[in-house]
Design an enzyme around this catalytic site. Sequence first.
Site, mmCIF file in Angstrom:
data_model
loop_
_atom_site.group_PDB
_atom_site.id
_atom_site.type_symbol
_atom_site.label_atom_id
_atom_site.label_comp_id
_atom_site.label_asym_id
_atom_site.label_seq_id
_atom_site.Cartn_x
_atom_site.Cartn_y
_atom_site.Cartn_z
ATOM 1 N N GLY A 39 -7.580 2.449 1.843
ATOM 2 C CA GLY A 39 -6.693 3.532 2.249
ATOM 3 C C GLY A 39 -7.131 4.933 1.864
ATOM 4 O O GLY A 39 -8.325 5.249 1.829
ATOM 5 N N SER A 40 -6.143 5.767 1.567
ATOM 6 C CA SER A 40 -6.410 7.188 1.333
ATOM 7 C C SER A 40 -5.501 7.700 0.219
ATOM 8 O O SER A 40 -4.584 7.004 -0.221
ATOM 9 C CB SER A 40 -6.140 7.972 2.616
ATOM 10 O OG SER A 40 -4.785 7.820 2.994
ATOM 11 N N HIS A 86 20.923 3.561 33.203
ATOM 12 C CA HIS A 86 21.692 4.807 33.178
ATOM 13 C C HIS A 86 23.006 4.585 32.441
ATOM 14 O O HIS A 86 23.661 3.577 32.683
ATOM 15 C CB HIS A 86 21.992 5.264 34.612
ATOM 16 C CG HIS A 86 22.874 6.477 34.654
ATOM 17 N ND1 HIS A 86 22.403 7.720 34.319
ATOM 18 C CD2 HIS A 86 24.193 6.617 34.937
ATOM 19 C CE1 HIS A 86 23.404 8.593 34.409
ATOM 20 N NE2 HIS A 86 24.501 7.944 34.790
ATOM 21 N N GLY A 108 0.802 -1.229 0.000
ATOM 22 C CA GLY A 108 0.000 0.000 0.000
ATOM 23 C C GLY A 108 0.828 1.269 0.000
ATOM 24 O O GLY A 108 2.014 1.270 -0.367
#
Length: 458
Positions: free
Chosen positions: A139-140, A437, A39
């Site tokens: 989708g778009s 750390h 996509g």
Amino acid sequence: MKYDCLVIGGGPGGYAAAIRCAQLGLRSACIEKRKTLGGTCLNVGCIPSKALLYSSELAWKIETQAGAHGIFSQKPRIDFEKMMARKEGVVAGFTQGIEGLFKKNKVDWIQGSALLKGTNQVDVEGTIFEARFIILATGSEPIALPFLPFENQKVLSSTGALALRAIPKKLLVIGAGVIGVELGSVYQRLGSEVVFIEFLDRICPAFDSSLSKGLEKSLRAQGMTFYLSHKVLKADLSQGVSLETQSGEKQEIFSGDAVLVAVGRKPYAEGLGLSGAGVRQDEKGFVQIDASFRTSVPHIFAIGDLVQGPMLAHKASEEGVAVAELIAGHVPKVDYFSIPNVAYTSPEVAGVGLTEEEAKQRSLNYKAAQFPFKANSRARCAGEDEGFVKILAEAKSRKLLGVHIFGAHASELIAEPTLALAQRLTVDQLFETSHAHPTFSEAIKEAALSVFGLPIHL
Ligand code: NAI
């Protein structure tokens, strides 16, 4: 051919849905009209843009930041063709990877354009396929301005900007949202002069305003120019690109060699035959669904950018997996409260949960605090100490409401707060957790400590 489930669209929503359907014992196929799967995200979106963002950032850091570490070299020479070829290689690797996943999971890929025929049939270029369930995941597409249609030479959509053959000398960008600032950053680092024209009075409106402000300041310092509260009225393409804008009473002309139009995306369902099949859309074109992703036709479901909600690949994937599980009889849940949002600029911005503006709109009784990366040892060692972590928590219950990060590696750091929000944890549970750390992530612990006034390193 008969299937249990036919998925239309092979993006992150559709391919995830097809794979999960198959894993749950449903005979499934995915119809995709592109020549490759994946996509928008894999072909012309997230993946190619991140490849170019990384390449351009490397060049820019060598040029502008290596000297501070005592490393001096000549200005990097950009071989744009090679950079683009690398990007295409990255994309090809992933799209072929999805094909491999389909084979492994026994999902059929039907290549072609799908047209809905009634509730249980899909016509793919003349061949009819039948299915008990259909999932729409098409989708778009980029929104064009009516007076500025995309031609991908001078008037670019995100797709065009990812496939340029030469670096424009001056790039105008309409819309300073996520696509605008990411692709604007790529070309600014590669030598373009980049000018943004944004309708609103801030950039990246989907993020907490503190992140928008921090990012705007930083991008300006990198050489990008922003014209906020500017509306583009007209365009003239006779010589390069010329845009006429209005801001209050003032009209101005901006000229450049090319323009990227990044004013948002709209749902894409062209040629799918939604109305003929009885699938209802709202006035903006989004397919209407209920809480179970069911459209107005009970056997047809819809997910991803085609339906309301943030247009994000990971949101589509969550929905794809959920709808497959639902069809298979499970009870899945998509937690929309804990979907992170990221812009891959430098520094990056990332947020999850409520922004401070949203907390105010809802009249919540909250506390907020920021911890700067300047007070974080790892960030100082790396010379990447711009930005902060901001945390919002409910004043009484001390439950996390939102976490917003502006700084190096924000896209990765947001994973911990996302888990914390998904589990509805308190600030106490966040700061009581040991953080290695020295790490950037200690800034999250310190921001959590700061919410109720107890930071150690500030
Ligand atoms: P966006 O909605 O993020 O930004 C569009 C910008 O354009 C807004 O600031 C808006 O005010 C402005 N605008 C709209 N009309 C305008 C006009 N006529 N003149 C000037 N400015 C105007 O949309 P964008 O950047 O196009 O991205 C589309 C979608 O894709 C978004 O939902 C985004 O979340 C998603 N996306 C996500 C990425 C990520 O997760 N890193 C990367 C790229 C896109």
